[in-house]
Design a protein around this motif. Structure first.
Motif, PDB file in Angstrom:
ATOM      1  N   GLU B 129       0.826  -1.207   0.000  1.00 27.38           N
ATOM      2  CA  GLU B 129       0.000   0.000   0.000  1.00 27.38           C
ATOM      3  C   GLU B 129       0.857   1.252   0.000  1.00 27.38           C
ATOM      4  OE1 GLU B 129      -3.837  -1.764   2.408  1.00 27.38           O
ATOM      5  OE2 GLU B 129      -2.666  -0.135   3.278  1.00 27.38           O
ATOM      6  N   ARG B 130       1.917   1.221   0.777  1.00 25.22           N
ATOM      7  CA  ARG B 130       2.815   2.364   0.865  1.00 25.22           C
ATOM      8  C   ARG B 130       3.451   2.639  -0.496  1.00 25.22           C
ATOM      9  NH1 ARG B 130       3.690   6.815   3.550  1.00 25.22           N
ATOM     10  NH2 ARG B 130       5.825   7.497   3.358  1.00 25.22           N
ATOM     11  N   LYS B 131       3.795   1.563  -1.170  1.00 23.95           N
ATOM     12  CA  LYS B 131       4.402   1.705  -2.481  1.00 23.95           C
ATOM     13  C   LYS B 131       3.400   2.347  -3.448  1.00 23.95           C
ATOM     14  CE  LYS B 131       7.176  -1.154  -5.496  1.00 23.95           C
ATOM     15  NZ  LYS B 131       7.316  -2.514  -5.996  1.00 23.95           N
ATOM     16  N   GLN B 132       2.161   1.893  -3.348  1.00 28.34           N
ATOM     17  CA  GLN B 132       1.102   2.447  -4.194  1.00 28.34           C
ATOM     18  C   GLN B 132       0.923   3.930  -3.901  1.00 28.34           C
ATOM     19  OE1 GLN B 132      -0.681   0.748  -6.561  1.00 28.34           O
ATOM     20  NE2 GLN B 132      -1.432   2.794  -7.068  1.00 28.34           N
ATOM     21  N   PHE B 133       0.928   4.278  -2.629  1.00 33.20           N
ATOM     22  CA  PHE B 133       0.773   5.683  -2.243  1.00 33.20           C
ATOM     23  C   PHE B 133       1.893   6.524  -2.823  1.00 33.20           C
ATOM     24  CE2 PHE B 133       2.590   8.700   0.902  1.00 33.20           C
ATOM     25  CZ  PHE B 133       1.712   9.740   0.666  1.00 33.20           C
ATOM     26  N   LYS B 134       3.119   6.026  -2.728  1.00 28.43           N
ATOM     27  CA  LYS B 134       4.242   6.810  -3.240  1.00 28.43           C
ATOM     28  C   LYS B 134       4.126   7.000  -4.749  1.00 28.43           C
ATOM     29  CE  LYS B 134       7.746   6.170   0.253  1.00 28.43           C
ATOM     30  NZ  LYS B 134       9.015   5.539   0.620  1.00 28.43           N
ATOM     31  N   GLY B 165      -0.643  19.774  -1.133  1.00 26.57           N
ATOM     32  CA  GLY B 165      -1.805  20.591  -1.387  1.00 26.57           C
ATOM     33  C   GLY B 165      -2.985  19.730  -1.767  1.00 26.57           C
ATOM     34  N   PRO B 166      -4.035  20.376  -2.196  1.00 27.76           N
ATOM     35  CA  PRO B 166      -5.259  19.602  -2.454  1.00 27.76           C
ATOM     36  C   PRO B 166      -5.078  18.581  -3.576  1.00 27.76           C
ATOM     37  CG  PRO B 166      -5.496  21.885  -3.183  1.00 27.76           C
ATOM     38  CD  PRO B 166      -4.234  21.810  -2.404  1.00 27.76           C
ATOM     39  N   ALA B 167      -4.201  18.921  -4.555  1.00 22.88           N
ATOM     40  CA  ALA B 167      -4.111  18.034  -5.709  1.00 22.88           C
ATOM     41  C   ALA B 167      -3.223  16.832  -5.445  1.00 22.88           C
ATOM     42  CB  ALA B 167      -3.584  18.815  -6.907  1.00 22.88           C
ATOM     43  N   ILE B 168      -2.505  16.872  -4.312  1.00 26.77           N
ATOM     44  CA  ILE B 168      -1.484  15.844  -4.090  1.00 26.77           C
ATOM     45  C   ILE B 168      -1.855  15.014  -2.873  1.00 26.77           C
ATOM     46  CG2 ILE B 168       0.929  15.530  -3.432  1.00 26.77           C
ATOM     47  CD1 ILE B 168       1.297  18.122  -5.255  1.00 26.77           C
ATOM     48  N   TRP B 174      -4.491   9.477   2.454  1.00 30.87           N
ATOM     49  CA  TRP B 174      -4.530   8.591   1.304  1.00 30.87           C
ATOM     50  C   TRP B 174      -5.119   7.242   1.691  1.00 30.87           C
ATOM     51  CZ3 TRP B 174      -2.339   3.909  -0.039  1.00 30.87           C
ATOM     52  CH2 TRP B 174      -2.384   3.573  -1.402  1.00 30.87           C
ATOM     53  N   LYS B 175      -5.971   6.738   0.826  1.00 32.41           N
ATOM     54  CA  LYS B 175      -6.556   5.406   1.052  1.00 32.41           C
ATOM     55  C   LYS B 175      -6.292   4.571  -0.180  1.00 32.41           C
ATOM     56  CE  LYS B 175      -9.086   5.601   4.965  1.00 32.41           C
ATOM     57  NZ  LYS B 175      -8.469   6.822   5.432  1.00 32.41           N
ATOM     58  N   PRO B 176      -5.995   3.301   0.008  1.00 35.90           N
ATOM     59  CA  PRO B 176      -5.798   2.470  -1.181  1.00 35.90           C
ATOM     60  C   PRO B 176      -7.088   2.408  -1.984  1.00 35.90           C
ATOM     61  CG  PRO B 176      -5.836   1.120   0.803  1.00 35.90           C
ATOM     62  CD  PRO B 176      -5.821   2.545   1.247  1.00 35.90           C
ATOM     63  N   SER B 177      -6.955   2.627  -3.293  1.00 29.34           N
ATOM     64  CA  SER B 177      -8.151   2.668  -4.129  1.00 29.34           C
ATOM     65  C   SER B 177      -8.777   1.283  -4.232  1.00 29.34           C
ATOM     66  CB  SER B 177      -7.796   3.207  -5.507  1.00 29.34           C
ATOM     67  OG  SER B 177      -6.663   2.515  -6.001  1.00 29.34           O
ATOM     68  N   LYS B 178      -7.933   0.303  -4.492  1.00 36.95           N
ATOM     69  CA  LYS B 178      -8.448  -1.066  -4.502  1.00 36.95           C
ATOM     70  C   LYS B 178      -7.680  -1.839  -3.433  1.00 36.95           C
ATOM     71  CE  LYS B 178      -5.218  -2.666  -8.030  1.00 36.95           C
ATOM     72  NZ  LYS B 178      -4.387  -3.492  -7.208  1.00 36.95           N
ATOM     73  N   PRO B 179      -8.339  -2.756  -2.791  1.00 40.86           N
ATOM     74  CA  PRO B 179      -7.636  -3.468  -1.720  1.00 40.86           C
ATOM     75  C   PRO B 179      -6.437  -4.220  -2.276  1.00 40.86           C
ATOM     76  CG  PRO B 179      -9.748  -4.509  -2.218  1.00 40.86           C
ATOM     77  CD  PRO B 179      -9.701  -3.225  -2.980  1.00 40.86           C
ATOM     78  N   THR B 180      -5.265  -3.763  -1.922  1.00 39.52           N
ATOM     79  CA  THR B 180      -4.066  -4.477  -2.345  1.00 39.52           C
ATOM     80  C   THR B 180      -3.890  -5.654  -1.414  1.00 39.52           C
ATOM     81  OG1 THR B 180      -2.904  -2.905  -0.996  1.00 39.52           O
ATOM     82  CG2 THR B 180      -2.793  -2.579  -3.364  1.00 39.52           C
TER      83      THR B 180
END
Lengths: 466, 419
Positions: B129-134, B165-168, B174-180
């Motif tokens: 998940e952390r990797k996805q966030f980065k 900011g708001p765009a980042i 941040w939440k994982p979009s799909k359950p990894t």
């Protein structure tokens, strides 16, 4: 630019209030570069700007036009700032004469607030008008104080000179040869045990607003704080602690002598009859010698160890501490300065020698707990400075006295004493463990980079977890 | 048998408070010894008032095999493994990060996503998940930057591209979009799982009964310090000789644990445990002794002490155990010779016996303050040979000649100490 610095008329100036902003905000990234673009007017007094945000990922294919543009803008702003001529007001500058033989700078014209925490008065023989030699008190600076003031443009320094030109026209009030900043550095470092590392630590702490004095008086007239009260706090619990901590050390031997019941092959003997729980088992397991009270068996003295580089050099007072120059209070910290490249970490013997000179600190006060709804607030901790060595009054020790042998064998003889209503909350054991009992600050200076470390005497055996 | 049991109460599933209560129930006992509460009677309560009791202490009597090559004791019986891990966090699974969880992980793979995740799987999931966030954040930053670049190229306006900011996306929101899941074939998955992942379609095809029955091949390995603590003080471990599988005597264990640290004789020697001590004289600065003193000291103070190689240190101290909280202190063991001449003559090159350079101190202190641990230098003094003879090493009574003391180390930041 170097020529400008050489000429004594343009002493480099640093703003009087050059104090970094509160570091609590900047998440410890003190190594980050400055954002010079924020310093807009080059002539204005420099301010330490807020640091910019770091980019997380490098851009593909290196820098882009926009990145290059922003970088160039920042770089030129830095040069603009550095190019500005630094000026000082002649009204705010002090004057002094450096006497290389004495290792002191005599302040002839003191100006500004620096002298409330710097300099000391020393009696020197002078010839008065009638040719009589008498002692006259005058304000003198140690080398580190003089360099610091010269460096920041608060002191103009002459060097003592054989030629007396004061009677010549145009030389009135001039007491010697003028010294440049570089000359001040080269001449004064090395005098009075001052090394470059020690000066760098001094200047660093001074810029942050600390008052810094020498721990060992360089001369008899140097004002010194009262000595530490090194006698152990003699309140009853501490006395008990004093009795009980070596108790474990002799536990095995004493037992072997008069009862020979401690069997080293079976250290834990659990009788079925006596009530046991985990806490009592843990207590019975604490039979190994531990703690700083155990004597360090120094080996034979046939070879004397080389003199330790770990000598306390500075007494440091927080900016908030009421500091009186003529009668300094007990220091808040004591600092040892070493060269990180040439001196390894202190050995246990060196640390023990330092701890022997230091007073024991009371355990840290518990933080005022956030109150539950409706309950009364306990008065906030009255002495916030109790963490510092200045205040040696001890809070009642929270240590539960160790049960004596008799008590262990015949617990029924000693009914559990109900603890008197605890007025003071027990300090957080983690906070107490992390603070330690005695604190020494060691500044390891590596080519100008100062790492301050706090070495404290640990006391895990006094704060068992179970 | 798996140690990772599903929660007994499904109501608690997924709730932090429930997990805590569950952990407190499973790991209720800090030591393998148990004190069963007998039914209370009048006599019992009178005796308890007098400090006496008739409770029998329940000793698990575990069994392990000594392995001198790995300097460890291997415990294979699953009830012993469970007792030692759950009551005091002793040992480590040889195929796992800490708790022996290999069997559960294998079951999870067979069932393609079991209900109860092991700590290794939770970590792998978090890392994915952390990797996805980065990756998400980098993409957002790059988008903002290219937009600013475009404005600079076309209009000449300089906009410093925002890094937050708001765009980042920020780490806080941040939440994982799909359950990894761990089953994404990401490199984060421990390598031992990868071969199992490949044939997953086959696993799905084959009936569970057709598979080879899964045998738990993992054992719990105890360090020599842990073993000696368990068998010497608590008497709840029996160590078997690796060759004869006969229980070793305490004297044998004491000697052979020290001998494992001595260089082995270059002959076709039999098992080291069978060697006479006289063949290789015991030494006062044996690493086993020094580390045992440290281990015993902190165990006796109620800490759970585990290895700390991940943080450049020798040991970590946990308040109740690794499942309850992060380690609070990181210990560096520094042996101190009372007589420097002993150090010069020693055949052991003891780590940290001589003060290390400041750069190394900075390194370990940085690593540990980054993970909110306080660094502690633990000094163990080694008695001088001129003071005591090495004959005392034949019994544990020699431990009384050593001493242990701590020095706590923290960075001192003058800018934050001004008040």
């Amino acid at each position: 630019m170097d020529d400008l610095l050489e000429s004594p008329s343009t002493l480099t100036e640093k703003p009087a209030d050059l104090q970094p902003e509160d570091d609590d905000q900047s998440s410890g990234d003190e190594d980050a570069g400055l954002d010079w673009t924020k310093i807009i007017p080059a002539a204005a007094r420099p301010v330490i700007p807020k640091r910019g945000e770091k980019e997380f990922e490098p851009r593909e294919n290196g820098g882009t036009n926009l990145q290059m543009h922003i970088l160039d803008r920042a770089r030129s702003a830095m040069f603009e700032t550095l190019r500005a001529t630094r000026t000082i007001s002649s009204k705010g500058i002090s004057y002094g004469v450096w006497y290389p033989t004495l290792g002191r700078t005599h302040v002839t014209v003191p100006r500004g607030i620096h002298f409330s925490t710097m300099g000391h008065s020393a009696p020197r023989p002078i010839l008065d008008e009638r040719g009589v030699n008498r002692l006259h008190k005058r304000l003198e600076l140690l080398p580190e104080e003089a360099i610091y003031l010269v460096e920041r443009g608060a002191l103009f320094c002459w060097k003592e000179c054989d030629v007396d030109a004061s009677h010549l026209q145009g030389f009135e009030g001039i007491a010697g040869a003028p010294m440049s900043v570089q000359q001040v550095y080269t001449e004064m470092i090395g005098k009075e045990n001052l090394t470059l590392e020690k000066f760098q630590v001094y200047a660093n702490l001074r810029r942050l607003g600390y008052a810094v004095t020498r721990t060992e008086a360089p001369n008899d007239s140097y004002p010194m704080p009262p000595p530490f009260d090194l006698s152990r706090p003699s309140t009853p619990p501490s006395l008990f602690r004093r009795i009980s901590s070596p108790f474990l050390f002799v536990f095995s031997r004493v037992l072997r002598i008069f009862s020979s019941s401690f069997n080293w092959w079976r250290p834990l003997r659990l009788s079925r009859l006596i009530h046991h729980d985990y806490a009592s088992i843990y207590r019975l397991l604490r039979f190994l010698p531990s703690g700083h009270t155990i004597p360090l068996h120094q080996s034979s003295t046939r070879t004397l160890p080389p003199p330790s580089p770990y000598k306390i050099f500075y007494n440091v007072y927080k900016p908030s501490t009421a500091f009186k120059k003529t009668a300094p209070p007990l220091p808040d910290f004591q600092v040892v300065v070493v060269n990180a490249r040439t001196t390894p970490m202190p050995t246990l013997q060196e640390l023990s020698a330092l701890f022997d000179l230091l007073p024991e600190l009371p355990p840290p006060l518990p933080r005022p707990r956030r109150q539950a709804y409706g309950s009364k607030t306990t008065p906030a901790a009255p002495d916030l400075a109790a963490k510092t060595p200045t205040q040696l009054q001890t809070t009642p020790t929270p240590l539960q006295p160790k049960p004596m042998l008799l008590q262990r064998i015949f617990p029924f003889l000693f009914p559990p004493t109900t603890q008197p209503l605890q007025v003071q909350r027990r300090p957080n054991p983690f906070a107490a463990l992390k603070q330690g009992k005695k604190i020494i600050v060691i500044a390891a200076v590596d080519n100008g980079n100062i790492s301050f470390f706090r070495f404290s005497q640990g006391a895990f055996e006094e704060w068992p977890m179970a | 048998m798996s140690l990772i049991t599903p929660p007994s109460n499904p109501r608690f599933k997924g709730k932090a408070g429930g997990r805590k209560a569950e952990a407190a129930r499973i790991y209720a006992h800090p030591l393998p010894l148990l004190f069963p509460h007998p039914p209370t009677s009048r006599i019992q309560s009178i005796l308890a008032f007098l400090g006496l009791s008739l409770t029998r202490i329940d000793n698990p009597h575990c069994e392990g095999v000594f392995d001198s090559c790995t300097r460890s004791v291997w415990v294979s019986r699953s009830e012993d493994v469970e007792a030692l891990w759950r009551r005091g966090f002793f040992g480590k699974g040889d195929l796992s990060r800490s708790e022996p969880s290999w069997y559960t992980r294998q079951l999870n793979i067979r069932k393609s996503g079991g209900k109860q995740m092991t700590s290794e799987e939770i970590t792998a999931k978090r890392r994915a998940e952390r990797k996805q966030f980065k990756a998400d954040r980098a993409a957002a930053i790059a988008a903002v930057a290219s937009e600013a670049e475009h404005i600079f190229a076309t209009e000449g306006r300089v906009i410093t591209p925002a890094l937050s900011g708001p765009a980042i996306p920020s780490a806080a929101t941040w939440k994982p979009s799909k359950p990894t899941t761990v089953l994404d074939n990401s490199p984060e998955v421990p390598p031992e799982q990868n071969p199992e992942l490949e044939p997953s379609p086959e696993v799905a095809l084959t009936d569970e009964e057709d598979q080879d029955p899964l045998i738990d091949v993992e054992h719990l390995q105890l360090t020599l310090q842990e073993s000696f603590f368990l068998l010497w003080t608590l008497e709840c471990l029996t160590v078997l000789d690796p060759h004869t599988l006969e229980p070793m005597s305490l004297q044998q264990i004491w000697t052979s644990f020290q001998l494992t640290h001595l260089p082995s004789l270059p002959s076709s020697s039999p098992a080291p445990s069978l060697l006479l001590p006289s063949a290789r004289p015991l030494q006062l600065d044996n690493p086993f002794l020094i580390h045992y003193i440290v281990y015993h000291h902190y165990r006796s103070l109620g800490w759970v002490i585990k290895g700390g190689i991940k943080f450049c240190v020798d040991y970590l101290l946990y308040k109740r155990g690794p499942v309850f909280s992060h380690a609070e202190f990181a210990l560096v063991v520094c042996p101190v010779y009372e007589d420097p001449a002993d150090q010069a003559q020693s055949t052991f090159n003891l780590e940290n016996a001589s003060p290390f350079p400041w750069s190394w101190l900075s390194t370990i202190n940085r690593v540990n303050s980054q993970v909110q641990k306080t660094l502690v230098l633990v000094y163990v003094t080694i008695p001088a040979r001129s003071r005591v003879s090495s004959d005392i090493l034949s019994t544990p009574a020699c431990l009384a000649y050593y001493s242990i003391r701590e020095v706590i180390l923290r960075r001192f930041i003058p800018a934050r100490m001004r008040d």
